[in-house]
Design a protein around this motif. Structure first.
Motif, PDB file in Angstrom:
ATOM      1  N   SER A   2     -30.518   3.440  37.118  1.00 33.03           N
ATOM      2  CA  SER A   2     -30.730   2.691  35.888  1.00 33.03           C
ATOM      3  C   SER A   2     -30.080   1.316  35.931  1.00 33.03           C
ATOM      4  O   SER A   2     -30.403   0.447  35.120  1.00 33.03           O
ATOM      5  CB  SER A   2     -30.185   3.476  34.692  1.00 33.03           C
ATOM      6  N   LYS A   3     -29.139   1.089  36.881  1.00 38.89           N
ATOM      7  CA  LYS A   3     -28.464  -0.196  36.979  1.00 38.89           C
ATOM      8  C   LYS A   3     -29.180  -1.149  37.928  1.00 38.89           C
ATOM      9  O   LYS A   3     -28.687  -2.248  38.184  1.00 38.89           O
ATOM     10  CB  LYS A   3     -27.019   0.012  37.428  1.00 38.89           C
ATOM     11  N   ILE A   4     -30.306  -0.726  38.469  1.00 38.78           N
ATOM     12  CA  ILE A   4     -31.120  -1.578  39.327  1.00 38.78           C
ATOM     13  C   ILE A   4     -32.234  -2.185  38.482  1.00 38.78           C
ATOM     14  O   ILE A   4     -33.044  -1.467  37.895  1.00 38.78           O
ATOM     15  CB  ILE A   4     -31.740  -0.773  40.490  1.00 38.78           C
ATOM     16  N   HIS A   5     -32.280  -3.499  38.401  1.00 36.99           N
ATOM     17  CA  HIS A   5     -33.324  -4.135  37.591  1.00 36.99           C
ATOM     18  C   HIS A   5     -34.704  -3.773  38.152  1.00 36.99           C
ATOM     19  O   HIS A   5     -34.883  -3.722  39.383  1.00 36.99           O
ATOM     20  CB  HIS A   5     -33.135  -5.652  37.585  1.00 36.99           C
ATOM     21  N   SER A  19     -23.220   3.604  41.386  1.00 36.95           N
ATOM     22  CA  SER A  19     -22.639   2.684  40.411  1.00 36.95           C
ATOM     23  C   SER A  19     -22.956   1.214  40.685  1.00 36.95           C
ATOM     24  O   SER A  19     -22.558   0.338  39.907  1.00 36.95           O
ATOM     25  CB  SER A  19     -21.120   2.872  40.360  1.00 36.95           C
ATOM     26  N   GLU A  21     -24.741  -2.289  40.694  1.00 43.74           N
ATOM     27  CA  GLU A  21     -25.665  -2.981  39.801  1.00 43.74           C
ATOM     28  C   GLU A  21     -26.379  -4.078  40.581  1.00 43.74           C
ATOM     29  O   GLU A  21     -25.748  -4.832  41.334  1.00 43.74           O
ATOM     30  CB  GLU A  21     -24.927  -3.586  38.619  1.00 43.74           C
ATOM     31  N   GLY A  23     -29.272  -7.272  40.092  1.00 46.17           N
ATOM     32  CA  GLY A  23     -29.985  -8.081  39.123  1.00 46.17           C
ATOM     33  C   GLY A  23     -31.444  -8.314  39.476  1.00 46.17           C
ATOM     34  O   GLY A  23     -31.939  -7.883  40.526  1.00 46.17           O
ATOM     35  N   THR A  39     -21.336  -5.425  42.023  1.00 46.78           N
ATOM     36  CA  THR A  39     -22.447  -5.972  41.258  1.00 46.78           C
ATOM     37  C   THR A  39     -23.077  -7.124  42.041  1.00 46.78           C
ATOM     38  O   THR A  39     -22.375  -7.957  42.606  1.00 46.78           O
ATOM     39  CB  THR A  39     -22.006  -6.477  39.881  1.00 46.78           C
TER      40      THR A  39
END
Length: 263
Positions: A2-5, A19, A21, A23, A39
């Motif tokens: 869900s943290k992968i655009h 975990s 991330e 963009g 990130t």
């Protein structure tokens, strides 16, 4: 995931901790590994055989792990290894190594790499290093722990910047920079001991005093290099031996210099 655009492309084979991330519009290649808590901003390309550790913050528009700019490079599976807790600001280029050297470009932990910096093939960056905007490291450069490289500075291939050294704005580094020294200019010159940096790292007054003596012997005494090294060696045990480790750091660096030190 869900943290992968949804617009990011993660190629099959890439290994990302749950975990991580990523963009928008970022591309991550099949041989990339990224550790927990890191990130990656939008519009980045992370490719090649690249391993990135934990809790790094990679801002937008970075090129990480691209083929190096050595004409001899023939696509060998050389690597880029980045440690933990590094900050990499916008528009940096970090390249993989070459088989002509160690085959690996390495960036340690807790480094602060500002915008538009270049880290070429086979560079070795230690820990707690600061590179200000537009600092450029050519191939095979070594930057030791706690060194600072000023903005718009160019470092010639195979040069070394010693621990706790400070390279000033827009410098031209064509010889090794000994530990603890502040240098700037073109041609490069040693100006003083990096006292501000040493105090920030809780060096005692006694340690700094011995380092000042080493600076004086190396740069202000009129000694030849060999004479200066012998005089620095004689400082062992002064101030209760509190700076004997610093003497080792400086003498080992100077002795290993293949292309001469700034002097």
């Amino acid at each position: 995931m869900s943290k992968i655009h949804p617009t990011a492309i993660i190629e099959p084979g890439a290994e990302l901790h749950d975990s991580v991330e990523v963009g928008a519009y970022t591309l991550i290649g099949p041989h990339v590994k990224i550790g927990a808590g890191t990130t990656v901003g939008p519009h980045c390309v992370i490719e090649g055989h690249t391993t990135i550790g934990r809790d790094n913050r990679i801002f937008q528009f970075n090129s990480v792990g691209a083929a190096n700019q050595d004409k001899k490079y023939a696509g060998e599976p050389t690597t880029l290894v980045i440690g933990d807790r590094n900050t990499i600001r916008e528009f940096c280029t970090l390249n993989v190594g070459t088989v002509q050297d160690r085959g690996e470009t390495t960036i340690g932990n807790d480094n602060w790499i500002m915008a538009y910096c270049h880290v070429a093939h086979d560079v070795q960056i230690g820990n707690q290093v600061v590179m200000a905007n537009n600092a450029t490291l050519a191939g095979h450069v070594v930057v030791e722990d706690w060194a600072t490289v000023g903005g718009l500075t160019g470092v010639l291939q195979r040069m070394r910047i010693g621990a706790h050294a400070m390279v000033g704005f827009q410098a031209h580094v064509a010889q090794d920079v000994p530990p603890f020294m502040t240098v700037d200019g073109n041609p490069l010159a040693v100006r003083a001991v990096n006292v501000v940096g040493l105090k920030r790292r809780d060096f005692s007054a006694e340690r700094i005093g011995v380092i000042r003596q080493m600076h004086k012997l190396l740069y202000r005494s009129g000694h030849s290099l060999d004479e200066a090294k012998a005089a620095i060696e004689a400082l062992r045990g002064s101030e209760g031996g509190v700076a004997d480790g610093d003497i080792d750091v400086l003498l080992n660096f100077v002795t290993a210099a293949k292309y001469g030190i700034v002097r």
